[in-house]
Design an enzyme around this catalytic site. Sequence first.
Site, mmCIF file in Angstrom:
data_model
loop_
_atom_site.group_PDB
_atom_site.id
_atom_site.type_symbol
_atom_site.label_atom_id
_atom_site.label_comp_id
_atom_site.label_asym_id
_atom_site.label_seq_id
_atom_site.Cartn_x
_atom_site.Cartn_y
_atom_site.Cartn_z
ATOM 1 N N LYS A 69 -6.811 -8.585 -7.256
ATOM 2 C CA LYS A 69 -7.766 -8.750 -6.547
ATOM 3 C C LYS A 69 -8.947 -7.548 -6.877
ATOM 4 C CE LYS A 69 -7.836 -6.970 -1.963
ATOM 5 N NZ LYS A 69 -8.316 -7.168 -0.374
ATOM 6 N N LYS B 36 -11.846 -2.303 -3.149
ATOM 7 C CA LYS B 36 -12.718 -1.122 -3.079
ATOM 8 C C LYS B 36 -11.971 0.302 -3.880
ATOM 9 C CE LYS B 36 -14.184 -1.887 1.341
ATOM 10 N NZ LYS B 36 -13.149 -2.180 2.222
ATOM 11 N N LYS C 217 0.897 -1.227 0.037
ATOM 12 C CA LYS C 217 -0.040 0.091 0.036
ATOM 13 C C LYS C 217 0.987 1.222 -0.036
ATOM 14 C CE LYS C 217 -4.448 -1.773 1.805
ATOM 15 N NZ LYS C 217 -5.645 -1.470 2.343
#
Length: 332
Positions: free
Chosen positions: A195, A198, A112
């Site tokens: 994946k 969101k 991230k």
Amino acid sequence: KPRIFSGIQPSADSLHIGNYIGAIQQWKGMQDDFDAIFCIVDLHAITVPQDPKGLREATRTLAVQYIAAGIDPERSTMFVQSQVPGHAQLAWVLNSITGFGEASRMTQFKDKSARQGADAASVGLFTYPILMAADILLYDTELVPVGDDQKQHVELARDLAQRFNSRFGDTFVVPKPRIQQETARIYDLQTPTGKMSKSAATDAGIVWMLDEPTAVAKKIRSAVTDTGREVRFDRGEKPGVSNLLAILSAMRGTTIESLEAEYEGRGYGDFKRDVADAVVAEFAPIRERTIELQADPAEVDRILARSAERANELATAKIATVHERVGLYPSL
Ligand code: AQP
């Protein structure tokens, strides 16, 4: 009953089909056999920038979606993380017994922060797994239902529980992960090797649970497949088809093998139409129920307050023990 704990971040305006299959559907089936705690982890969500008004709305919408999708607030405890101060309190204590090197090894942070740029990533994002450990340990959780990607974080929670217990005396239950089946992991419909997330850059490969039925069907019919004709599960060679098989299998509650047999000799067209129909049939009533519940925010807040009260009782008792063990000054 054994205690389970799991949570989702209110980091978007709706859940997507990955969250549904990977989390909610699994949770739903565990409510009878476990003492289940399902959290809306807003403290985790603020580790990346959030619009304040949007966050508050997303938090309530997520609560509504939990209920509409089958989490029963009478049987399970479902509450908002920031309404129970024990999470942040325990996270601080656990931060203090976590090694910097140990925290630096968490691969989710590496991924991230690489996406955001190391300087833009917050310290909150760095200590995210320690807050997650606090969430789990606060409630003497035995099992943590999670995706494979969260295994390392549950491992850290186990290490911290054991370390605290050996330094300060038996205080925490050492939790175990309950890893979902490989087919419960859902990939982006447009980039089926990544994946479904969101926070993806584009929306075209994400089926949101609040999408209108026509939009759901269109996204599924436009899902990337491959040039072959065979409906066969093979993540390496046929990631798009395999993803749709995983979705259909979750929607119908049937095995991948039986679906492969059913679609033998039929083209992708039929198959995709059936996947679209199955998802619409599952999501349309959930969407309607969500819209209904959204009309009564005061009732949603009452439900959340009731659950938070129970969570708070458990958390307060645990924090008192932890503070006492560590030698923090007794509270007034
Ligand atoms: N694609 C997925 N397939 C199966 N399960 C999934 N989950 C998330 N994406 C998939 C599961 O949903 C829960 C939500 O986890 P989270 O809110 O902590 O966020 P996440 O795992 O980081 O999910 P996202 O959608 O990728 O959110 P952002 O973009 O905000 O980080 C977990 O149980 C997870 O396993």
